[in-house]
Scaffold this active site. Structure first.
Site, PDB file in Angstrom:
ATOM      1  N   GLU A  87      21.500  49.198  44.139  1.00 48.68           N
ATOM      2  CA  GLU A  87      22.153  50.570  43.912  1.00 48.68           C
ATOM      3  C   GLU A  87      21.210  51.568  43.244  1.00 48.68           C
ATOM      4  O   GLU A  87      20.006  51.363  43.061  1.00 48.68           O
ATOM      5  CB  GLU A  87      23.085  50.292  42.731  1.00 48.68           C
ATOM      6  CG  GLU A  87      24.186  48.980  42.992  1.00 48.68           C
ATOM      7  CD  GLU A  87      25.601  48.997  42.291  1.00 48.68           C
ATOM      8  OE1 GLU A  87      25.688  48.679  41.022  1.00 48.68           O
ATOM      9  OE2 GLU A  87      26.724  49.354  42.833  1.00 48.68           O
TER      10      GLU A  87
ATOM     11  N   CYS B 292      23.900  42.850  32.513  1.00 45.80           N
ATOM     12  CA  CYS B 292      23.440  41.733  33.327  1.00 45.80           C
ATOM     13  C   CYS B 292      21.787  41.497  33.363  1.00 45.80           C
ATOM     14  O   CYS B 292      21.174  40.678  33.737  1.00 45.80           O
ATOM     15  CB  CYS B 292      23.682  42.125  34.800  1.00 45.80           C
ATOM     16  SG  CYS B 292      23.416  43.819  34.937  1.00 45.80           S
TER      17      CYS B 292
ATOM     18  N   ASN C 128      31.581  45.449  31.483  1.00 47.49           N
ATOM     19  CA  ASN C 128      30.559  46.042  30.650  1.00 47.49           C
ATOM     20  C   ASN C 128      30.299  47.477  30.794  1.00 47.49           C
ATOM     21  O   ASN C 128      30.239  48.040  29.746  1.00 47.49           O
ATOM     22  CB  ASN C 128      29.317  44.938  30.642  1.00 47.49           C
ATOM     23  CG  ASN C 128      28.625  45.132  32.020  1.00 47.49           C
ATOM     24  OD1 ASN C 128      29.146  45.364  32.921  1.00 47.49           O
ATOM     25  ND2 ASN C 128      27.501  44.956  32.029  1.00 47.49           N
TER      26      ASN C 128
ATOM     27  N   GLU D 193      25.700  42.926  43.127  1.00 42.72           N
ATOM     28  CA  GLU D 193      24.906  42.878  41.681  1.00 42.72           C
ATOM     29  C   GLU D 193      25.370  41.928  40.748  1.00 42.72           C
ATOM     30  O   GLU D 193      26.295  42.280  40.211  1.00 42.72           O
ATOM     31  CB  GLU D 193      25.259  44.442  41.349  1.00 42.72           C
ATOM     32  CG  GLU D 193      24.609  45.574  42.191  1.00 42.72           C
ATOM     33  CD  GLU D 193      23.053  45.727  42.075  1.00 42.72           C
ATOM     34  OE1 GLU D 193      22.438  44.970  41.319  1.00 42.72           O
ATOM     35  OE2 GLU D 193      22.549  46.313  42.869  1.00 42.72           O
TER      36      GLU D 193
HETATM   37  P1  NDP Z   1      33.210  38.438  37.193  1.00 44.61           P
HETATM   38  O1  NDP Z   1      32.427  37.924  38.279  1.00 44.61           O
HETATM   39  O2  NDP Z   1      34.210  37.360  36.754  1.00 44.61           O
HETATM   40  O3  NDP Z   1      34.137  39.465  37.861  1.00 44.61           O
HETATM   41  C1  NDP Z   1      33.544  40.541  38.468  1.00 44.61           C
HETATM   42  C2  NDP Z   1      34.662  41.386  39.304  1.00 44.61           C
HETATM   43  O4  NDP Z   1      34.959  40.530  40.416  1.00 44.61           O
HETATM   44  C3  NDP Z   1      36.120  41.491  38.393  1.00 44.61           C
HETATM   45  O5  NDP Z   1      36.712  42.912  38.855  1.00 44.61           O
HETATM   46  C4  NDP Z   1      36.730  40.266  39.143  1.00 44.61           C
HETATM   47  O6  NDP Z   1      38.185  40.433  38.763  1.00 44.61           O
HETATM   48  C5  NDP Z   1      36.469  40.477  40.442  1.00 44.61           C
HETATM   49  N1  NDP Z   1      36.590  39.109  41.042  1.00 44.61           N
HETATM   50  C6  NDP Z   1      36.946  37.790  40.663  1.00 44.61           C
HETATM   51  N2  NDP Z   1      37.054  36.871  41.315  1.00 44.61           N
HETATM   52  C7  NDP Z   1      37.027  37.615  42.637  1.00 44.61           C
HETATM   53  C8  NDP Z   1      37.095  37.005  44.066  1.00 44.61           C
HETATM   54  N3  NDP Z   1      37.402  35.778  44.443  1.00 44.61           N
HETATM   55  N4  NDP Z   1      37.120  38.021  45.064  1.00 44.61           N
HETATM   56  C9  NDP Z   1      36.859  39.279  44.901  1.00 44.61           C
HETATM   57  N5  NDP Z   1      36.727  39.898  43.540  1.00 44.61           N
HETATM   58  C10 NDP Z   1      36.978  38.858  42.448  1.00 44.61           C
HETATM   59  O7  NDP Z   1      32.265  39.062  36.137  1.00 44.61           O
HETATM   60  P2  NDP Z   1      32.588  39.690  34.900  1.00 44.61           P
HETATM   61  O8  NDP Z   1      33.403  40.810  35.102  1.00 44.61           O
HETATM   62  O9  NDP Z   1      33.074  38.612  33.994  1.00 44.61           O
HETATM   63  O10 NDP Z   1      31.280  40.429  34.542  1.00 44.61           O
HETATM   64  C11 NDP Z   1      30.264  39.901  34.042  1.00 44.61           C
HETATM   65  C12 NDP Z   1      29.194  39.426  34.888  1.00 44.61           C
HETATM   66  O11 NDP Z   1      28.813  40.589  35.776  1.00 44.61           O
HETATM   67  C13 NDP Z   1      27.901  38.738  34.511  1.00 44.61           C
HETATM   68  O12 NDP Z   1      27.585  37.541  35.144  1.00 44.61           O
HETATM   69  C14 NDP Z   1      26.886  39.835  34.649  1.00 44.61           C
HETATM   70  O13 NDP Z   1      25.618  39.538  34.632  1.00 44.61           O
HETATM   71  C15 NDP Z   1      27.462  40.535  35.850  1.00 44.61           C
HETATM   72  N6  NDP Z   1      26.783  41.750  35.866  1.00 44.61           N
HETATM   73  C16 NDP Z   1      25.982  42.293  36.857  1.00 44.61           C
HETATM   74  C17 NDP Z   1      25.517  43.708  36.841  1.00 44.61           C
HETATM   75  C18 NDP Z   1      24.437  43.934  38.068  1.00 44.61           C
HETATM   76  O14 NDP Z   1      24.555  45.062  38.020  1.00 44.61           O
HETATM   77  N7  NDP Z   1      23.786  42.888  38.500  1.00 44.61           N
HETATM   78  C19 NDP Z   1      26.041  44.485  35.942  1.00 44.61           C
HETATM   79  C20 NDP Z   1      26.978  44.077  34.888  1.00 44.61           C
HETATM   80  C21 NDP Z   1      27.484  42.966  35.247  1.00 44.61           C
HETATM   81  P3  NDP Z   1      38.933  40.249  37.212  1.00 44.61           P
HETATM   82  O15 NDP Z   1      37.804  39.949  36.151  1.00 44.61           O
HETATM   83  O16 NDP Z   1      39.639  41.331  37.041  1.00 44.61           O
HETATM   84  O17 NDP Z   1      39.600  38.962  37.633  1.00 44.61           O
END
Ligand code: NDP
Length: 487
Positions: free
Chosen positions: A461, A283, A152, A249
């Site tokens: 953060e 998020c 995002n 996060e």
């Molecule tokens: P995901 O949890 O699907 O993915 C986050 C990242 O983790 C991606 O780069 C993903 O790779 C990677 N990933 C997935 N599985 C693994 C694993 N087993 N080990 C290590 N890395 C892994 O989230 P989204 O990208 O769909 O983002 C949306 C989510 O992020 C929402 O739940 C949102 O609330 C949260 N978010 C939280 C924020 C905060 O600061 N609290 C800010 C922004 C978003 P890939 O997707 O490339 O496969």
């Protein structure tokens, strides 16, 4: 439209390609056309990146903090000079409206680099008097830190992790989301231009497996993830197994409470920002809007009028408010939640469909959507949707609002709108959330720590708190007399 970078990865100060890696098509979410083709990292690329980071880290850590900070501040200036170009890249990668990316994405990354570039000089250990002998603490870097990003806020997430990590003397390997791989590469190039020594900020592309390989790599000291709770649990388990530091996060389902004495226009504005900005893919969004009974109708009326005026469309048109969601998969997920809400008996008050916009028929758009008559137990009230879907509830008493607001596994954020300041502080103190707003919503200045309680995260953060999370304390006892020994 193309946005092809020079290569897929950035390691040791240069672009690196490895065509053995699975191809990754980068899609412009407004049209579904491919704008770049990259390759996911092979195990060899992961090794090269961690190795480069390890090699570079020790001499970087020996520099004076002000010297490290100067590099970060130079990078901040370059980001600001190139804001328009980077905003466009971020819009192509995420689909977010350029109206937003011009003010919120590279700009927030620059703020983080500038803040940590300055603050690190004042981040130090303590001197502790021990009545003759004394002690002191040193703040030492952790080593190689891994950052894993969500889709995002790609450049912001990369900078929010890299800036405190580098300022504190660490090296970083960053893996962007495979949905949005482009702007982290641009940031890496900017670091090099700003004078960051090679190897200190590396970018590798990949899906979850690459993130997991980095999180369990023996050469890595810390992992910082921005992602969903489900991914957070997996990554934290990996960090635990390998005894690594971790910052999480994660997601949320945050409450926004509007009391009957609130300024209704401001509260409606806050609720809209906290649900529709970035097409709802934030998020900390206040997706559960609790409105006190006395002003419920007035609030809903203005909310409806103002939401109807939101312009969906071409993300590159500065007049557009809302772009598409990041991917077809995310659009479908959001639409399926909307169907679930209807099936559960909530009333679809506004929006709810995927419009086919002229010239953008293949884009992943979803209308700004408002549900009313939502029950607290419904899935749309409990689960993170991550799209432009707001649930509006009515409540009667302060105690009721607090109880219902806290009735969730998440604890990322919360907001309160009221003119009664005593009530504002009293309520905020009782809300189980790490990041709170009074009479505002979703502003995240770098000077304030950002992060979640409960399932929404571990660590913080931004602000000085982030420097604590990217360093470790060494305690030193200094004897100034003789050693007293019974032997
Ligand atoms: P995901 O949890 O699907 O993915 C986050 C990242 O983790 C991606 O780069 C993903 O790779 C990677 N990933 C997935 N599985 C693994 C694993 N087993 N080990 C290590 N890395 C892994 O989230 P989204 O990208 O769909 O983002 C949306 C989510 O992020 C929402 O739940 C949102 O609330 C949260 N978010 C939280 C924020 C905060 O600061 N609290 C800010 C922004 C978003 P890939 O997707 O490339 O496969």
């Amino acid at each position: 439209m193309r946005a092809q970078p020079k290569a897929s990865h950035y390691i040791n100060g240069s672009f690196v390609e490895d065509t053995q890696g699975e191809p990754l098509e980068v899609i412009y979410p407004a049209t579904a056309e491919s704008i770049a083709r990259l390759h996911l990292a092979t195990p060899n690329i992961v090794e090269l990146a961690v190795e480069a980071a390890r090699e570079a880290q020790a001499s970087w850590a020996r520099l004076k903090p002000t010297e490290r900070g100067r590099v970060l501040r130079r990078a901040a200036e370059i980001l600001r000079d190139r804001n328009e170009e980077l905003a466009r890249l971020e819009t192509l990668d995420t689909g977010k409206a350029i109206q937003e990316t011009r003010v919120a994405d590279p700009a927030s990354a620059a703020d983080a680099l500038e803040f940590f570039g300055c603050a690190v000089a004042a981040h130090h250990g303590d001197h502790i008097e021990l009545g003759g002998p004394f002690g002191y603490t040193r703040r030492e870097p952790l080593g190689v830190c891994v950052g894993v990003g969500a889709w995002n806020y790609p450049i912001q997430i990369a900078a929010w992790k890299a800036a405190p990590a580098l300022a504190a003397g660490n090296a970083m390997v960053f893996k962007p989301s495979e949905n949005t791989p482009l702007s982290a590469l641009a940031l890496a190039e900017i670091f090099t231009k700003a004078g960051l020594p090679d190897g200190l900020f590396n970018v590798v592309q990949g899906a979850g497996e690459v993130g997991a390989a980095l999180a369990s790599h023996p050469g890595v000291a810390k992992i910082s993830l921005t992602g969903s709770v489900a991914t957070g649990k997996k990554v934290l388990a990996l960090a635990g197994e390998h005894m690594k530091a971790a910052t999480m996060e994660l997601g949320g389902k945050s409450p926004l409470i509007v009391f009957d004495d609130a300024d209704v226009e401001n509260a409606v504005g806050g609720a809209m920002l906290g649900n529709f900005y970035s097409s709802g893919q934030i998020c900390s969004n206040g997706t559960r809007v609790f409105v006190q009974k006395e002003i419920y109708d007035r609030f809903l009326g203005r909310l409806t009028e103002r939401t109807r005026a939101i312009r969906l469309g071409d993300p590159l048109d500065p007049e557009t408010h809302l772009g598409p969601l990041v991917s077809a998969a995310q659009r479908d997920r959001v639409l399926s939640y909307i169907e679930t809400g209807k099936a559960e008996g909530a009333r679809l008050h506004l929006g709810g469909s995927a419009p086919r916009l002229q010239g953008f028929e293949n884009g992943f758009f979803v209308e700004p959507t408002i549900f009313t008559d939502v029950q607290d137990h419904m899935r749309i009230a409990r689960e993170e949707i991550f799209g432009p879907v707001m649930c509006v509830f009515s409540f009667e008493t302060e105690e009721e609002a607090i109880k219902r607001a806290n009735d969730t596994e998440f604890g990322l954020a919360a907001g309160v709108f009221t003119r009664d300041l005593a009530r504002a502080h009293r309520v905020i103190a009782q809300l189980e959330a790490g990041t709170c707003w009074i009479n505002s919503y979703n502003l995240t200045p770098v000077e304030l720590p950002f992060g979640g309680m409960k399932s929404s995260g571990i660590g913080r953060e931004n602000a000085l708190a982030a420097l604590d999370h990217y360093s470790q304390i060494k305690s030193v006892y200094v004897e100034t007399g003789d050693v007293s020994s019974p032997y």
